[in-house]
Design an enzyme around this catalytic site. Structure first.
Site, short mmCIF file in Angstrom:
data_model
loop_
_atom_site.label_atom_id
_atom_site.label_comp_id
_atom_site.label_asym_id
_atom_site.label_seq_id
_atom_site.Cartn_x
_atom_site.Cartn_y
_atom_site.Cartn_z
N CYS A 139 25.25 -8.95 7.02
CA CYS A 139 25.50 -7.56 7.41
C CYS A 139 25.71 -6.66 6.19
CB CYS A 139 26.73 -7.50 8.32
SG CYS A 139 27.20 -5.84 8.79
N CYS A 142 28.55 -3.95 6.72
CA CYS A 142 29.91 -4.48 6.63
C CYS A 142 30.27 -4.80 5.17
CB CYS A 142 30.08 -5.78 7.43
SG CYS A 142 29.16 -5.86 8.95
N ASP A 143 29.36 -5.45 4.46
CA ASP A 143 29.73 -6.03 3.17
C ASP A 143 29.16 -5.31 1.95
OD1 ASP A 143 31.18 -7.97 4.51
OD2 ASP A 143 29.43 -9.26 4.74
#
Ligand code: NAP
Length: 309
Positions: A139, A142-143
Site C-alpha cells: 500500500c 499507507c506507507d
C-alpha cells in the site's frame, strides 16, 4: 456487534462496503429494502489503498479515493442503511432464508449480495513475509510517507504498480520499477506518465528472487530473464503490486467459482445459489474498475428487488 441469539430478518445483507457494495446499498435503500451492510475491515475496500483515482467520470483531474468513498457512504447513510464492522465467516441456506454467520453472531436475511472484493496477491519470494511492515508493503498511500528520500522498488506491470510508482516518486528519491516483461498491462496513459518521470527507473524482463535484510529491507536480488544474470540492488522499501486474489473463501465449495476463486455469475449477477448475488471485483469478469463495480452494485440490488417480488 451482532447478538448471538438474534433472529433479525433482513430483506438483504450486503457483504462488503467497497464501491460496489456501497452502490448496492444505495440502490437497495431506494427500493426501501430492509438492508444491512457488513464490512470486515474498512469502508472503501481496496480502492482506499490508492491515493487518488483519475478515471472516475465526473472528476476531471482525479479525486482523492478517501473523498470519493466519503461521498458514496454519505448517500448510503442518508438512506439509513447501517454498516457494521463484522467479518462474515459463512452463509447457510434454510427454507429460502440465509443465515449469515459472522465472528460476532448470526443474522437472517432473505437475500445476499456478495461484494467482498479482493486483496493484494503476494509475490511469494524469500524474505517477503518476514519483512512485511519492515520495508515490504502492499500500500503506497499507507506507507509512502515512510520512504521520504529513500530508494525503493515497485514490482508489477499492471495499473496498480504503475499508479503507485508514480505516487511513490513523490516521496522516494528513486523508484526502480521491476517488471517481468517488456510490455505492460497498465493503461497507456499511466505507462507514458511513468516513463516521463525522472525518478522512475525501469528494470524490465526481470524478476525479484529474494528480498534481503536482517530486520528491515536492505535490498533485492534481481534475476534478468533476458540473460539469466543475478544482481543485488540496494533499497529500503519493496512495494508489491502483482495482482489480486478474491475474498471468497467464506463461500468456497458453495458457489460456482473459477480456479482462482472469482465467483461466476450470470448477467443479472445471480450466482449458482438462488437468492445470492455477487458484484464488484470478487466476481469473474474482464475489467476490474471502480466504474463497472458501481454499475454492478446497482444491477445486483435491482436483481434482488426483482427476486424478492
Ligand atoms: P494486474 O493488472 O493483474 O497486474 C499484475 C501485474 O503483476 C502484471 O503486470 C503481472 O505481469 C505482474 N505479476 C503477476 N505475478 C507476478 C509474479 N509472480 N512476479 C512478477 N510479476 C508478476 O493487477 P493490478 O495492477 O493489481 O490490478 C488489479 C486490477 O485492478 C486490474 O484489473 C487493474 O486494471 C485494476 N486497477 C485499475 C486501476 C485504474 O484503472 N485506475 C487502478 C488499479 C487497479 P504480467 O503482465 O507479465 O502478467
Amino acid at each position: 456487534m451482532a447478538d448471538p441469539m438474534a433472529k433479525i430478518s433482513y430483506d438483504l445483507i450486503i457483504i462488503g462496503a467497497g464501491p460496489s457494495g456501497l452502490v448496492a446499498g444505495l440502490y437497495a435503500g431506494r427500493y426501501r429494502l430492509n438492508t444491512l451492510i457488513l464490512e470486515r475491515i474498512a469502508v472503501g475496500g481496496q480502492i482506499i489503498l490508492s491515493h487518488s483515482i483519475e478515471n472516475f467520470p465526473g472528476f476531471p483531474g482525479g479525486i482523492a479515493t478517501s473523498e470519493l468513498i466519503e461521498r458514496f457512504k454519505k448517500q448510503v447513510d442518508d438512506l439509513n442503511i447501517p454498516i457494521k464492522r463484522e467479518e462474515v465467516l459463512g452463509i447457510s441456506p434454510r427454507d429460502g432464508i440465509y443465515n449469515i454467520k459472522t465472528k460476532d453472531g448470526n443474522y437472517e436475511t432473505k437475500s445476499v449480495i456478495i461484494a467482498s472484493g479482493t486483496q493484494p496477491r503476494p509475490l511469494g519470494v524469500g524474505g517477503e513475509d518476514r519483512l512485511i511492515g519492515r520495508g515490504v508493503s502492499y500500500c503506497g498511500t499507507c506507507d509512502g510517507p515512510l520512504f521520504k528520500n529513500k530508494e525503493i522498488v515497485v514490482v508489477g506491470g499492471g495499473d496498480r504498480a504503475i499508479e503507485e510508482a508514480i505516487f511513490l516518486s513523490g516521496y522516494a528519491s528513486k523508484v526502480s520499477l521491476i517488471h517481468r516483461r517488456q510490455g505492460f498491462r497498465a493503461s497507456k496513459i499511466l505507462e507514458e506518465s511513468a516513463k516521463n518521470n525522472p525518478r522512475i527507473n525501469f528494470i524490465l524482463e526481470s524478476v525479484i528472487e529474494e528480498i534481503v535484510g536482517q530486520n528491515k529491507v536492505e535490498g533485492v536480488k534481481i534475476r534478468s530473464l533476458a540473460n539469466n544474470s543475478l544482481r543485488e540492488l540496494g533499497c529500503q522499501g519493496v512495494f508489491i503490486f502483482v495482482g489480486i486474489t478474491p475474498n471468497t473463501a467464506f463461500v468456497k465449495g458453495q458457489l460456482q467459482m473459477d480456479e482462482a476463486g472469482f465467483i461466476i455469475t450470470d448477467e443479472d449477477l445471480n450466482t449458482s445459489l438462488k437468492g445470492i448475488f455477487a458484484c464488484g471485483d470478487c466476481r469473474k469478469k474482464s475489467l476490474y474498475q471502480v466504474i463497472n463495480g458501481c454499475g454492478e452494485g446497482a444491477q445486483a440490488a435491482h436483481s434482488v428487488h426483482k427476486y424478492l417480488q
